[in-house]
Design an enzyme around this catalytic site. Structure first.
Site, short mmCIF file in Angstrom:
data_model
loop_
_atom_site.label_atom_id
_atom_site.label_comp_id
_atom_site.label_asym_id
_atom_site.label_seq_id
_atom_site.Cartn_x
_atom_site.Cartn_y
_atom_site.Cartn_z
N TYR A 1 16.87 70.44 -39.64
CA TYR A 1 16.61 69.04 -39.33
C TYR A 1 15.80 68.40 -40.44
O TYR A 1 15.10 69.07 -41.21
CB TYR A 1 15.86 68.91 -38.00
CG TYR A 1 14.42 69.34 -38.08
CD1 TYR A 1 13.39 68.41 -38.31
CD2 TYR A 1 14.06 70.68 -37.94
CE1 TYR A 1 12.06 68.81 -38.39
CE2 TYR A 1 12.74 71.09 -38.02
CZ TYR A 1 11.74 70.15 -38.24
OH TYR A 1 10.43 70.55 -38.35
N ILE B 1 10.63 67.99 -28.50
CA ILE B 1 10.50 66.70 -27.82
C ILE B 1 11.70 66.48 -26.88
O ILE B 1 12.77 67.06 -27.06
CB ILE B 1 10.38 65.54 -28.83
CG1 ILE B 1 11.63 65.48 -29.73
CG2 ILE B 1 9.12 65.67 -29.67
CD1 ILE B 1 11.65 64.26 -30.65
N PHE C 1 16.00 61.58 -36.61
CA PHE C 1 16.20 63.00 -36.94
C PHE C 1 17.66 63.23 -37.32
O PHE C 1 18.57 62.84 -36.59
CB PHE C 1 15.85 63.89 -35.74
CG PHE C 1 14.40 63.88 -35.37
CD1 PHE C 1 13.50 64.72 -36.03
CD2 PHE C 1 13.92 63.05 -34.37
CE1 PHE C 1 12.16 64.72 -35.68
CE2 PHE C 1 12.59 63.05 -34.02
CZ PHE C 1 11.69 63.89 -34.68
#
Length: 663
Positions: free
Chosen positions: A46, A76, A119
């Site tokens: 990522y 998250i 992201f």
């Protein structure tokens, strides 16, 4: 930018909330259509940036992807939701609002308060994990995905597996390399529970590891946490190939064949018999390996080979297990006699030549083929190949199919063929002791032709074999009304009546015992003194199976001193010697209530005698003789006749009138 190709839909599912937006940058592998689920262990790369493009974190910069468990709060919330929509190899950009990232407070000093984050995520791989029992004690981790993922073992399936159990310290507890296993047999000891549960969700070629908590398996040992490596190499296709589908001949495919075709009725087949054993040792006399050439359904080989061949594809190899030895008797293999309780053949379908397809036949050709198959079925019946004959008769009905569109003459021929087939099927079912199926076939005929003699007789036999003697007698009585000389019905009738008497007697005894039991149910009162048991009435003597009780009865008003006798051909009737004639007794005058006119009631003069005769007498003749002090007088007309053939164990009644000359 996302690729707008319209052959692969990469749009996110509607379950993603507004606070998580997804944009596909690189499509994943379309062959890997599965998506990760909660509990799976994911490996991703990522890059995280703010809305202005500033980078705040990157696994690529560190040179190593990260691993986490989906749905466990290790990342998250936006990641847990968004990455669950990805497939292996896919790269996507997620725009995540604060409520799905680090919230109003952020994560100082890296993430400011209420930050919107971007992201770019690549889903490299994941290990699918399932909590098999829902208690966290055994978690299945997928190592290698299988083939034909829609096919799973079920209870009773035979499979080929490898099992290896490894203790917490890395030592091997036990290893079972490549074994055949019956699902549901629970023969793996301490591992049976977890392995059986895992197998039900696995596919052929799949590999997995079962992570078991301490004492979940091998309870009370020092092995600690145990990993069970499980490989499912093959799921054997096991099917019932017996002609009657009664599990007497079972086929296990060990090498898949080519395509989907298999031999149909009357196809020319080349089948190789590689081995014939009793499950462990070769059968004595087996002359093989050998290739056999024959036509399917023609009765040229034993029932085992007939049933197996019709289910095999080209190139298929199979183990065929038979639990009825005579079905495996095949002289062409040196197995004219087989005594082993179990027979196992190893077979290979080398080739077969197709015949004409049914769909390509005209209506006339279909009926012609059906009649040919019916004739072959009749030959099989004569050869006592009843199961194969039934299969052939089923093919007759299948060949004709619906005859509604046939022209009248052909339609009549097709209906007659189907009627004959049902009659023949009933005869086959009676031979193999399946009276229920025989009943069904007879009923089909009698629905269209209620006076069909063969159907009535075979239905009577089916009822008799099912213990339904009243129904059997009704069919026989109907048959004798239509054909009073029917020898088969006359022979069966006394057996049916005798069986009904036995059943009635058993029912009477059962009812008597029930009543006796009800009488013993207490009501709290003192028991009454026991009464002396009443003497039992003498039971009717058991009828000998070869003896017939014949009742002779005649009406004749005697003169003073006259007595009626009977004389006849059997020795029991005096062998035509009137000196040895059998005396009859005159029955008492029955009571007849007076009529209103005051006239005298009618007089009856009945004479009767019961004589036991052997059924081997067959048809015999007799006459009546009157003896008196003045001498004797014998009938002058034609002799009376009686037939006791096959009537052993039953009663026959002959009611006659005196015959004068010319009668």
């Amino acid at each position: 930018m996302s690729d707008s190709g319209d052959d692969f839909d990469c749009s996110p599912p509607p379950t993603l909330p507004d606070g998580v937006q997804k944009e596909v940058l690189v499509k994943g592998d379309p062959d890997c259509w599965r998506k990760p689920k909660s509990g799976d262990e994911l490996t991703v790369h990522y890059v995280g940036t703010f809305q202005d493009g500033e980078k705040f974190d990157s696994s690529r910069d560190r040179g190593a992807p990260i691993t986490f468990t989906l749905g466990r709060g290790e990342v998250i919330k936006g990641w847990d939701l968004g990455i669950a929509t990805m497939i292996k190899g896919e790269t996507a950009r997620f725009t995540v609002q604060p409520e799905f990232a680090y919230g109003e407070n952020g994560q100082p000093p890296t993430i400011p308060p209420s930050a919107v984050l971007l992201f770019e995520v690549e889903l490299i791989s994941w290990v699918s994990k399932d909590d098999l029992f829902g208690d966290g004690g055994c978690v299945k981790a997928l190592v290698q995905e299988g083939r034909e993922t829609w096919v799973h073992p079920e209870k009773g399936s035979e499979i080929n597996i490898t099992v290896k159990a490894i203790a917490q310290d890395g030592s091997v507890i036990e290893e079972l390399p490549t074994i055949d296993y019956d699902v549901g047999s629970n023969t793996l000891g301490a591992l049976s529970g977890v392995v059986e549960k895992a197998l039900l969700g696995m596919a052929k070629g799949e590999k997995c590891v079962l992570h078991c908590a301490k004492d979940y398996v091998y309870q009370g040992t020092a092995h600690g946490r145990v990993n069970v490596e499980l490989d499912l190499h093959d799921i054997y296709n096991t099917s019932d190939v017996s002609l009657l589908k009664n599990n007497t001949v079972m086929k296990k495919t060990i090498t898949e064949g080519q395509g989907h075709e298999h031999p149909e009725d009357m196809y020319a087949v080349r089948l190789k018999v590689e081995a014939a054993t009793d499950g462990s040792k070769p059968l004595p006399g087996f002359d093989g390996p050998k290739e056999l050439e024959f036509k399917c359904g023609a009765g040229e080989v034993c029932d085992l080979l007939e049933g197996a061949a019709s289910s095999m594809k080209r190139g298929e190899r199979a183990l065929v297990t038979c639990s009825v030895p005579w079905k495996a008797q095949e002289a062409k293999l040196g197995l004219a006699e087989v005594s082993a309780p179990k027979v196992v053949f190893t077979l290979e379908m080398v080739d077969f030549k197709k015949g004409r397809e049914l769909w390509s036949l005209s209506d006339d050709d279909k009926v012609e083929l059906a009649m040919l198959r019916k004739d072959v079925g009749a030959q099989l019946f004569k050869a006592k190949r009843f199961e194969l004959a039934l299969a052939k008769y089923d093919k007759v009905t299948e060949t004709i199919g619906s005859h509604d569109s046939f022209y009248p003459e052909l339609k009549a021929k097709a209906i007659e063929a189907k009627r004959l087939v049902e009659l023949n099927k009933a005869a086959c079912y009676l031979q193999i002791n399946d009276p229920t199926s025989a009943l069904t076939s007879c009923n089909k005929v009698l629905r269209e032709d209620r006076n069909n003699l063969k159907a009535l007789f075979r239905r009577a036999k089916a009822h008799h074999n099912r213990g339904e003697h009243v129904e059997a007698q009704q069919d026989l009585e109907r048959l004798l009304e239509l054909d009073e000389a029917n020898a088969e019905a006359k022979t069966l009738m006394p057996h049916v009546k005798r069986a009904q008497r036995v059943a009635d007697k058993a029912s009477k005894n059962t009812f008597a015992k029930m009543c006796e039991g009800f009488g013993k149910i207490g009501s709290g009162r003192d028991e009454k003194p026991k009464e002396e048991p009443k003497p039992k009435e003498p039971e009717e003597p058991e009828q000998r199976p070869d003896v017939v009780q014949v009742t002779f009865k005649i009406e004749y008003k005697p003169a003073e001193g006259e007595v009626m006798y009977i004389v006849g051909e059997p020795e029991g009737l005096g062998n035509w010697d009137t000196a040895k004639a059998v005396k009859m007794r005159k029955l008492p005058q029955p009571y007849v209530p007076p009529v209103g006119s005051g006239r005298a009631p009618p007089e009856y003069h009945h004479w009767e005698v019961v004589v036991e005769l052997n059924q081997d007498l067959g048809r015999f003749e007799y006459q009546y003789v009157i003896k008196s002090p003045a001498g004797e007088r014998q009938e002058e007309g034609s002799k009376h006749k009686c037939d006791v053939t096959g009537m052993g164990g039953s009663r026959v009644k002959c009611t006659d009138s005196w015959r004068n000359a010319g009668a």
